[in-house]
Design an enzyme around this catalytic site. Structure first.
Site, PDB file in Angstrom:
ATOM      1  CB  ILE A  82     -11.840  10.087   4.885  1.00 30.68           C
ATOM      2  CG1 ILE A  82     -10.392  10.090   4.327  1.00 30.68           C
ATOM      3  CG2 ILE A  82     -12.753  11.002   4.080  1.00 30.68           C
ATOM      4  CD1 ILE A  82      -9.675  11.401   4.361  1.00 30.68           C
ATOM      5  CD  GLU A 101      -4.569   5.459   4.704  1.00 34.68           C
ATOM      6  OE1 GLU A 101      -5.799   5.370   4.894  1.00 34.68           O
ATOM      7  OE2 GLU A 101      -3.988   4.890   3.771  1.00 34.68           O
ATOM      8  CG  HIS A 134     -15.207   1.421  -0.632  1.00 32.94           C
ATOM      9  ND1 HIS A 134     -14.098   0.860  -0.034  1.00 32.94           N
ATOM     10  CD2 HIS A 134     -15.277   0.853  -1.863  1.00 32.94           C
ATOM     11  CE1 HIS A 134     -13.534   0.009  -0.873  1.00 32.94           C
ATOM     12  NE2 HIS A 134     -14.239  -0.021  -1.985  1.00 32.94           N
ATOM     13  CB  VAL A 168     -16.358 -10.470  -3.023  1.00 30.62           C
ATOM     14  CG1 VAL A 168     -17.706 -11.000  -2.572  1.00 30.62           C
ATOM     15  CG2 VAL A 168     -15.231 -11.150  -2.259  1.00 30.62           C
ATOM     16  CE  LYS A 203     -14.852  -3.343  -0.789  1.00 26.62           C
ATOM     17  NZ  LYS A 203     -13.981  -3.839  -1.857  1.00 26.62           N
ATOM     18  NE  ARG A 263     -18.933  -8.801   0.059  1.00 24.82           N
ATOM     19  CZ  ARG A 263     -17.626  -8.641   0.052  1.00 24.82           C
ATOM     20  NH1 ARG A 263     -16.876  -9.308   0.920  1.00 24.82           N
ATOM     21  NH2 ARG A 263     -17.038  -7.824  -0.787  1.00 24.82           N
ATOM     22  CE  LYS A 271      -4.086  -2.001   2.177  1.00 20.35           C
ATOM     23  NZ  LYS A 271      -5.250  -1.832   3.037  1.00 20.35           N
ATOM     24  N   GLY A 308      -9.295  -7.449   5.128  1.00 17.43           N
ATOM     25  CA  GLY A 308     -10.501  -7.777   5.882  1.00 17.43           C
ATOM     26  C   GLY A 308     -10.705  -6.887   7.095  1.00 17.43           C
ATOM     27  NE  ARG A 332      -8.226  -9.364  -3.931  1.00 21.56           N
ATOM     28  CZ  ARG A 332      -9.305  -8.733  -3.516  1.00 21.56           C
ATOM     29  NH1 ARG A 332     -10.442  -8.889  -4.152  1.00 21.56           N
ATOM     30  NH2 ARG A 332      -9.275  -7.912  -2.482  1.00 21.56           N
TER      31      ARG A 332
HETATM   32  P1  ADP Z   1      -8.415  -3.831   3.908  1.00 19.46           P
HETATM   33  O1  ADP Z   1      -7.209  -3.928   3.034  1.00 19.46           O
HETATM   34  O2  ADP Z   1      -8.251  -4.388   5.297  1.00 19.46           O
HETATM   35  O3  ADP Z   1      -9.675  -4.300   3.237  1.00 19.46           O
HETATM   36  P2  ADP Z   1      -8.797  -1.059   3.212  1.00 19.46           P
HETATM   37  O4  ADP Z   1      -7.617  -0.181   3.284  1.00 19.46           O
HETATM   38  O5  ADP Z   1      -9.225  -1.550   1.870  1.00 19.46           O
HETATM   39  O6  ADP Z   1      -8.600  -2.299   4.190  1.00 19.46           O
HETATM   40  O7  ADP Z   1     -10.025  -0.342   3.898  1.00 19.46           O
HETATM   41  C1  ADP Z   1     -11.230  -0.986   4.189  1.00 19.46           C
HETATM   42  C2  ADP Z   1     -12.269   0.037   4.588  1.00 19.46           C
HETATM   43  O8  ADP Z   1     -11.848   0.758   5.745  1.00 19.46           O
HETATM   44  C3  ADP Z   1     -12.539   1.097   3.536  1.00 19.46           C
HETATM   45  O9  ADP Z   1     -13.481   0.690   2.598  1.00 19.46           O
HETATM   46  C4  ADP Z   1     -13.035   2.256   4.378  1.00 19.46           C
HETATM   47  O10 ADP Z   1     -14.408   2.117   4.682  1.00 19.46           O
HETATM   48  C5  ADP Z   1     -12.241   2.109   5.654  1.00 19.46           C
HETATM   49  N1  ADP Z   1     -11.052   2.996   5.598  1.00 19.46           N
HETATM   50  C6  ADP Z   1      -9.797   2.647   5.238  1.00 19.46           C
HETATM   51  N2  ADP Z   1      -8.968   3.719   5.294  1.00 19.46           N
HETATM   52  C7  ADP Z   1      -9.710   4.757   5.687  1.00 19.46           C
HETATM   53  C8  ADP Z   1      -9.443   6.150   5.928  1.00 19.46           C
HETATM   54  N3  ADP Z   1      -8.213   6.659   5.794  1.00 19.46           N
HETATM   55  N4  ADP Z   1     -10.471   6.935   6.311  1.00 19.46           N
HETATM   56  C9  ADP Z   1     -11.721   6.434   6.465  1.00 19.46           C
HETATM   57  N5  ADP Z   1     -12.041   5.141   6.268  1.00 19.46           N
HETATM   58  C10 ADP Z   1     -11.051   4.306   5.888  1.00 19.46           C
END
Ligand code: ADP
Length: 452
Positions: free
Chosen positions: A206, A203, A211, A298, A240, A341, A119, A167, A295
C-alpha cells in the site's frame, strides 16, 4: 486460581518493567523483577519489591527461558506474570505454561495469542467477518516462481514479509518483476538469520498509507471497548519512531469505521485484556487490517495521556476477573499526546546501536512532559538487548502545543556517553510536513533520502 492478585512477576526488563512496577505500586500489589546476570544493576531490579536472577546475558537463557521464569514465579510466590512487550509476551506456549502452573498470565488466553500471532490465520479470520485485509498470498510462498505468479496477480508494488517477522525484519518492497528474485531471496535469508524461520508471504504494498491502530480493552466477561486510536506513521525501516493520539489526519467517518470493526474483531475472537489492532489507511481512505498485537504496546502512554486511563492498571484489574470499570461512553479523548522513542543509536551513522556508560543525564520535565525510562547516570548500556532507552511523551491541548512541548523537552534531554537519536527526533518536530500533519509511513525514508 485466586482472583485477587497480590504479587506479580514481571517477565521483562528495561523501561517497560519499570513502567509495570510503577502501576503495581500504585495498586498496592507486590512486584518481583527478573534479571539476567548483566542486568543486576538495572533500575527495574532496584525498584521492585523483590528480584531474582533468571540466567546469563543471552536472552534465550534468561528472559526467554520459559521454565526458569515459571520457576522464579513459583519460588517467589507470585500469583501472576506480566510479560510486558517483546520477549515472551506473544508466545502462546508460555501463556499455556502459566495456565498449567496456575499462574495468571496478564494477557489474553494462550489460544487467542496463538490465533492472532499467526498473521495468516488472523487475516483469514478477519476476512470471514468481512473486515478488509491487505490483498496477498494465501499463506506461505515457497518459491520464486510462485512469488512471481502471485505478484503478477495482485499487481506491483508488493511487499514480502516474514511469517515470524517483527521489528520490520525480513521485509522487502518489490516494485517490479525484475527485482523479485533478488529481493525474495534476500528477505528469506534475513528472516532465517533473524528468526530461524525463512517462511515468507506476499502482500500488495500500500503506497504512502497511514499506520493507524485501535486500543482495545476487554474483560473476561465479553465486554469490549476501545480507548481511541494512535497514528504510528512516523517509521524508519518499518519500525515506529514517533506515535501520537488521537490520529488527527483521518476523518471521523473512517475512524468510526475502524472502531466498529475493531470491537467486532475482538468480540469475534473472544479477546480479553488489552490489545491493539493495526490497520493501514490508504491515500484514498481504504482501510486494511494488518494484525492484532495481543499485548501492551510501547506506545500505550499516548493513549493514557489523552484518556486519563492507566492501561497497565486495567490489565491487572481484568486479570483479577473484574468487569471493565468503563463503558464506551465514559471514554473521552482530550488534547493530543506525542511519543518519541529515545534509542541508543547513532543517527549520523546509519542508526548503528551505541553502547557504553551514561556519564551525564538530564531527564526533561515540566508541564505536559512524561518520561518512561530505565536509565540513570552511571548506567552501563549493554549491547545484548533492545536499544530503546526512554520514551518522552508530551501532552498538549492541541497537536501544535504537544509538538512545541516535545521540541522543548528534547532540548532538555541530555545524555552523554552514548549516542542517541534525540537530535533526529528534534528534526522531525521541526519538519514542516510533520507540523502540518502531511505525511505517510514513507515520510522518514523519503526525508533521509532527500537530505542525506
Ligand atoms: P512487524 O510485525 O515486523 O512489525 P508489520 O506487519 O506490523 O511488521 O508492519 C510494520 C510496518 O510495515 C507497518 O506499520 C507499515 O508501515 C509497513 N507495512 C507492512 N505491510 C505493509 C503493506 N502491505 N503495505 C505498505 N506498508 C506495509
Amino acid at each position: 486460581m485466586p482472583n485477587k492478585i497480590k504479587k506479580v512477576l514481571i517477565a521483562n526488563r528495561g523501561e517497560i518493567a519499570v513502567r509495570i512496577i510503577r502501576s503495581l505500586k500504585d495498586m498496592g500489589i507486590k512486584s518481583v523483577a527478573v534479571f539476567s546476570e548483566v542486568d543486576r544493576e538495572s533500575l527495574h531490579t532496584r525498584i521492585a519489591d523483590e528480584c531474582i536472577c533468571v540466567g546469563p546475558k543471552n536472552a534465550k537463557e534468561s528472559y526467554l527461558n520459559k521454565i526458569q521464569i515459571i520457576n522464579a514465579a513459583i519460588v517467589t510466590g507470585a500469583d501472576a506474570i506480566h510479560p510486558g512487550f517483546g520477549f515472551l509476551a506473544e508466545d502462546p506456549e508460555f501463556a499455556k505454561l502459566c495456565e498449567i502452573y496456575n499462574i495468571k498470565f496478564i494477557g489474553p488466553s494462550s489460544k487467542v495469542i496463538g490465533l492472532m500471532g499467526n498473521k495468516d490465520v488472523s487475516k483469514k479470520m478477519m476476512q470471514s467477518i468481512d473486515i478488509p485485509v491487505v490483498p496477498g498470498s494465501d499463506g506461505i510462498v515457497e518459491t520464486v516462481a510462485l512469488a512471481k505468479e502471485i505478484s503478477r496477480k495482485i499487481g506491483y508494488p508488493v511487499i514480502v514479509k516474514a511469517r515470524s517477522g517483527g521489528g520490520g525484519k525480513g521485509m522487502r518492497i518489490i516494485n517490479s518483476e525484475d527485482e523479485l528474485e533478488n529481493s525474495f531471496k534476500a528477505a528469506k535469508k534475513e528472516a532465517e538469520n533473524a528468526f530461524g524461520d525463512g517462511a515468507l508471504y506476499i502482500e500488495k504494498y500500500i503506497v504512502k498509507p497511514r499506520h493507524i491502530e485501535v486500543q482495545i480493552l476487554a474483560d473476561e466477561f465479553g465486554n469490549v471497548i476501545h480507548l481511541g486510536a494512535r497514528d504510528c506513521s512516523i517509521q524508519m525501516n518499518h519500525q515506529k519512531v514517533i506515535e501520537e493520539a488521537p490520529p488527527t489526519a483521518i476523518s471521523k467517518e473512517i475512524m468510526d469505521k475502524l472502531y466498529e470493526i475493531s470491537i467486532k474483531a475482538a468480540k469475534y475472537v473472544g479477546y480479553s485484556n488489552v490489545g491493539t489492532i493495526e490497520y493501514l489507511v490508504s491515500e484514498n481512505n481504504e482501510v486494511f487490517f494488518m494484525e492484532m498485537n495481543t499485548r501492551i504496546q510501547v506506545e500505550h502512554p499516548v493513549t493514557e495521556m489523552v484518556t486519563g486511563i492507566d492501561i497497565v492498571k486495567e490489565q491487572i484489574n481484568i486479570a483479577s476477573k473484574k468487569k471493565l470499570s468503563y463503558k464506551q461512553d465514559d471514554i473521552k479523548i482530550e488534547g493530543c499526546a506525542i511519543e518519541c522513542r529515545i534509542n541508543a543509536y547513532d543517527s549520523d551513522r546509519n542508526f548503528i546501536p551505541s553502547v557504553g556508560k551514561i556519564d551525564c543525564l538530564n531527564i526533561p520535565g515540566g508541564y505536559g512532559v512524561r518520561v518512561d525510562s530505565s536509565i540513570y547516570q552511571g548506567y552501563d548500556i549493554s549491547p545484548f538487548y533492545d536499544s530503546m532507552l526512554a520514551k518522552v511523551i508530551c501532552f498538549g491541548k492541541t497537536r501544535e502545543e504537544a509538538i512545541n512541548i516535545m521540541d522543548r523537552a528534547l532540548d532538555e534531554f541530555i545524555v552523554e556517553g552514548v549516542k542517541t537519536n534525540i537530535k533526529f527526533n528534534k528534526m522531525i518536530m521541526n519538519d514542516i510536513d510533520y507540523i502540518q500533519n502531511n505525511y505517510s509511513t514513507s515520510f522518514l525514508e523519503d526525508k533521509v533520502r532527500r537530505e542525506g
